[in-house]
Scaffold this motif. Structure first.
Motif, PDB file in Angstrom:
ATOM      1  N   GLN A  68       0.831  -1.207   0.000  1.00 46.69           N
ATOM      2  CA  GLN A  68       0.000   0.000   0.000  1.00 46.69           C
ATOM      3  C   GLN A  68       0.862   1.252   0.000  1.00 46.69           C
ATOM      4  O   GLN A  68       1.901   1.297   0.655  1.00 46.69           O
ATOM      5  CB  GLN A  68      -0.908   0.038   1.235  1.00 46.69           C
ATOM      6  CG  GLN A  68      -1.950  -1.044   1.302  1.00 46.69           C
ATOM      7  CD  GLN A  68      -2.915  -0.803   2.456  1.00 46.69           C
ATOM      8  OE1 GLN A  68      -3.240   0.333   2.792  1.00 46.69           O
ATOM      9  NE2 GLN A  68      -3.387  -1.876   3.069  1.00 46.69           N
ATOM     10  N   ILE A  70       1.648   4.443   1.511  1.00 50.92           N
ATOM     11  CA  ILE A  70       1.346   5.061   2.806  1.00 50.92           C
ATOM     12  C   ILE A  70       2.068   6.408   2.945  1.00 50.92           C
ATOM     13  O   ILE A  70       2.228   6.916   4.056  1.00 50.92           O
ATOM     14  CB  ILE A  70       1.735   4.141   3.981  1.00 50.92           C
ATOM     15  CG1 ILE A  70       3.241   3.866   3.977  1.00 50.92           C
ATOM     16  CG2 ILE A  70       0.944   2.840   3.933  1.00 50.92           C
ATOM     17  CD1 ILE A  70       3.767   3.310   5.280  1.00 50.92           C
ATOM     18  N   ARG A  73       0.958   9.072   5.423  1.00 49.57           N
ATOM     19  CA  ARG A  73      -0.181   8.595   6.220  1.00 49.57           C
ATOM     20  C   ARG A  73       0.155   8.676   7.707  1.00 49.57           C
ATOM     21  O   ARG A  73       1.283   8.442   8.113  1.00 49.57           O
ATOM     22  CB  ARG A  73      -0.508   7.150   5.832  1.00 49.57           C
ATOM     23  CG  ARG A  73      -1.706   6.572   6.561  1.00 49.57           C
ATOM     24  CD  ARG A  73      -1.921   5.105   6.218  1.00 49.57           C
ATOM     25  NE  ARG A  73      -2.462   4.928   4.885  1.00 49.57           N
ATOM     26  CZ  ARG A  73      -2.732   3.736   4.345  1.00 49.57           C
ATOM     27  NH1 ARG A  73      -2.497   2.638   5.026  1.00 49.57           N
ATOM     28  NH2 ARG A  73      -3.222   3.658   3.134  1.00 49.57           N
ATOM     29  N   GLU A  74      -0.846   8.968   8.534  1.00 47.75           N
ATOM     30  CA  GLU A  74      -0.625   9.185   9.961  1.00 47.75           C
ATOM     31  C   GLU A  74      -0.050   7.938  10.647  1.00 47.75           C
ATOM     32  O   GLU A  74      -0.373   6.811  10.297  1.00 47.75           O
ATOM     33  CB  GLU A  74      -1.946   9.568  10.654  1.00 47.75           C
ATOM     34  CG  GLU A  74      -2.561  10.849  10.136  1.00 47.75           C
ATOM     35  CD  GLU A  74      -3.547  10.595   8.998  1.00 47.75           C
ATOM     36  OE1 GLU A  74      -3.418   9.558   8.300  1.00 47.75           O
ATOM     37  OE2 GLU A  74      -4.439  11.436   8.802  1.00 47.75           O
ATOM     38  N   HIS A  76      -0.609   6.454  13.489  1.00 39.88           N
ATOM     39  CA  HIS A  76      -1.513   5.484  14.117  1.00 39.88           C
ATOM     40  C   HIS A  76      -2.149   4.569  13.077  1.00 39.88           C
ATOM     41  O   HIS A  76      -2.420   3.404  13.348  1.00 39.88           O
ATOM     42  CB  HIS A  76      -2.596   6.199  14.952  1.00 39.88           C
ATOM     43  CG  HIS A  76      -3.598   6.961  14.169  1.00 39.88           C
ATOM     44  ND1 HIS A  76      -3.401   8.271  13.771  1.00 39.88           N
ATOM     45  CD2 HIS A  76      -4.819   6.614  13.681  1.00 39.88           C
ATOM     46  CE1 HIS A  76      -4.459   8.688  13.096  1.00 39.88           C
ATOM     47  NE2 HIS A  76      -5.326   7.703  13.020  1.00 39.88           N
ATOM     48  N   ARG A  77      -2.357   5.101  11.874  1.00 36.11           N
ATOM     49  CA  ARG A  77      -2.901   4.259  10.799  1.00 36.11           C
ATOM     50  C   ARG A  77      -1.852   3.255  10.318  1.00 36.11           C
ATOM     51  O   ARG A  77      -2.174   2.109   9.995  1.00 36.11           O
ATOM     52  CB  ARG A  77      -3.393   5.126   9.651  1.00 36.11           C
ATOM     53  CG  ARG A  77      -4.586   6.015  10.008  1.00 36.11           C
ATOM     54  CD  ARG A  77      -4.990   6.896   8.854  1.00 36.11           C
ATOM     55  NE  ARG A  77      -5.423   6.109   7.690  1.00 36.11           N
ATOM     56  CZ  ARG A  77      -5.507   6.604   6.446  1.00 36.11           C
ATOM     57  NH1 ARG A  77      -5.188   7.873   6.230  1.00 36.11           N
ATOM     58  NH2 ARG A  77      -5.912   5.843   5.455  1.00 36.11           N
ATOM     59  N   ASN A  78      -0.595   3.698  10.266  1.00 31.88           N
ATOM     60  CA  ASN A  78       0.481   2.783   9.884  1.00 31.88           C
ATOM     61  C   ASN A  78       0.681   1.702  10.939  1.00 31.88           C
ATOM     62  O   ASN A  78       0.972   0.556  10.617  1.00 31.88           O
ATOM     63  CB  ASN A  78       1.773   3.569   9.658  1.00 31.88           C
ATOM     64  CG  ASN A  78       1.685   4.482   8.450  1.00 31.88           C
ATOM     65  OD1 ASN A  78       0.934   4.211   7.515  1.00 31.88           O
ATOM     66  ND2 ASN A  78       2.430   5.580   8.470  1.00 31.88           N
ATOM     67  N   ALA A  80      -1.660   0.482  12.848  1.00 30.36           N
ATOM     68  CA  ALA A  80      -2.769  -0.462  12.691  1.00 30.36           C
ATOM     69  C   ALA A  80      -2.515  -1.410  11.519  1.00 30.36           C
ATOM     70  O   ALA A  80      -2.947  -2.564  11.532  1.00 30.36           O
ATOM     71  CB  ALA A  80      -4.074   0.304  12.486  1.00 30.36           C
ATOM     72  N   LEU A  81      -1.774  -0.907  10.524  1.00 28.98           N
ATOM     73  CA  LEU A  81      -1.439  -1.730   9.362  1.00 28.98           C
ATOM     74  C   LEU A  81      -0.303  -2.701   9.676  1.00 28.98           C
ATOM     75  O   LEU A  81      -0.137  -3.714   8.996  1.00 28.98           O
ATOM     76  CB  LEU A  81      -1.048  -0.814   8.190  1.00 28.98           C
ATOM     77  CG  LEU A  81      -0.939  -1.403   6.792  1.00 28.98           C
ATOM     78  CD1 LEU A  81      -2.282  -1.980   6.339  1.00 28.98           C
ATOM     79  CD2 LEU A  81      -0.463  -0.330   5.813  1.00 28.98           C
TER      80      LEU A  81
END
Length: 254
Positions: A68, A70, A73-74, A76-78, A80-81
């Motif tokens: 993906q 990223i 990208r923030e 916290h989203r990373n 979670a990934l």
């Protein structure tokens, strides 16, 4: 870039005013690997980690993780990934216990407090903190705090763990005790990329090494390859050092 690469950077750059902190960096971290990013102080290593993990957005280039895009990208989203990083300056929640600190990371995937605390106990076993689970984090030694930082990151269940100088500030015995912990994490299937100045650890742990100097990648390869590269020697020790060392070695064997 190989299909087995978990993290791929292409042409990543970042400036702060007139300072080019990271310049056109491209690299690919193979899934399941234990690798290292090294370089002299001020080379841009921690900035590059921040660009990988979303704490900074690149001025140019792209970051891909698990297939993906990223880029920017923030964090916290990373996380979670599946990408988690540690920090060079460790700041635990001092008033909480070791168990509660680790549970903070577990809450990324577990919503119940009981589950998170149970997960914290299992993670503590992996990093050698089990005997100190109920101790206030403020009571830990420097080595203990480093293990706690590692445990909090592990509790997020990462696919990729970015370790920023996890051995900094430790004495030789503590370094020797921490190295099997890092090796064990990689052996469990977590991909590890570490920033490290302790060359003993890099030589013993890393399969592949990238060398950053003045924001640019100047070498990559096995630890033995990069530490014998003239560009790397001069980045650490100054211009002309490689030639002087060769001359000294020739004189010594003459």
């Amino acid at each position: 870039m190989s299909e087995s690469s978990l993290l791929v950077l292409e042409g990543v750059s970042r400036s702060f005013g007139g300072l080019k902190a990271v310049q056109n960096v491209s690299l690919a971290v193979r899934e399941g690997s234990l690798s290292a990013l090294i370089g002299p102080n001020g080379a841009g290593k921690t900035t590059l980690f921040a660009l990988m993990s979303g704490f900074l957005k690149p001025d140019a280039g792209s970051v891909r993780f698990a297939g993906q895009d990223i880029t920017g990208r923030e964090p916290h989203r990373n996380a979670a990934l599946g990408m988690t990083r540690t920090f060079q300056i460790v700041k635990p929640f001092a008033a909480q216990t070791v168990r509660e600190n680790i549970a903070v990371g577990a809450h990324l995937h577990l919503h119940g407090r009981t589950e998170a605390l149970r997960e914290a106990e299992a993670v503590a076993q992996r990093v050698g903190l089990a005997p100190q689970l109920d101790k206030p984090a403020s009571d830990l030694t420097v080595a203990g705090r480093k293990r706690l930082e590692l445990a909090r990151a592990l509790a997020t269940r990462p696919r990729l763990l970015l370790l920023d100088e996890v051995l900094a500030g430790l004495n030789p015995q503590e370094i020797a005790e921490m190295m099997p912990v890092v090796r064990g994490i990689a052996a469990s299937g977590v991909t590890v990329l570490m920033i490290e100045h302790v060359m003993q650890a890099v030589m013993n742990l890393a399969e592949h090494v990238w060398v950053l100097a003045q924001g640019q990648l100047i070498a990559e390869g096995s630890p033995a390859q990069v530490t014998s590269d003239d560009r790397v020697v001069e980045a650490y020790l100054g211009h002309g050092t490689a030639a002087r060392l060769r001359k000294a070695a020739t004189g010594a064997t003459a």
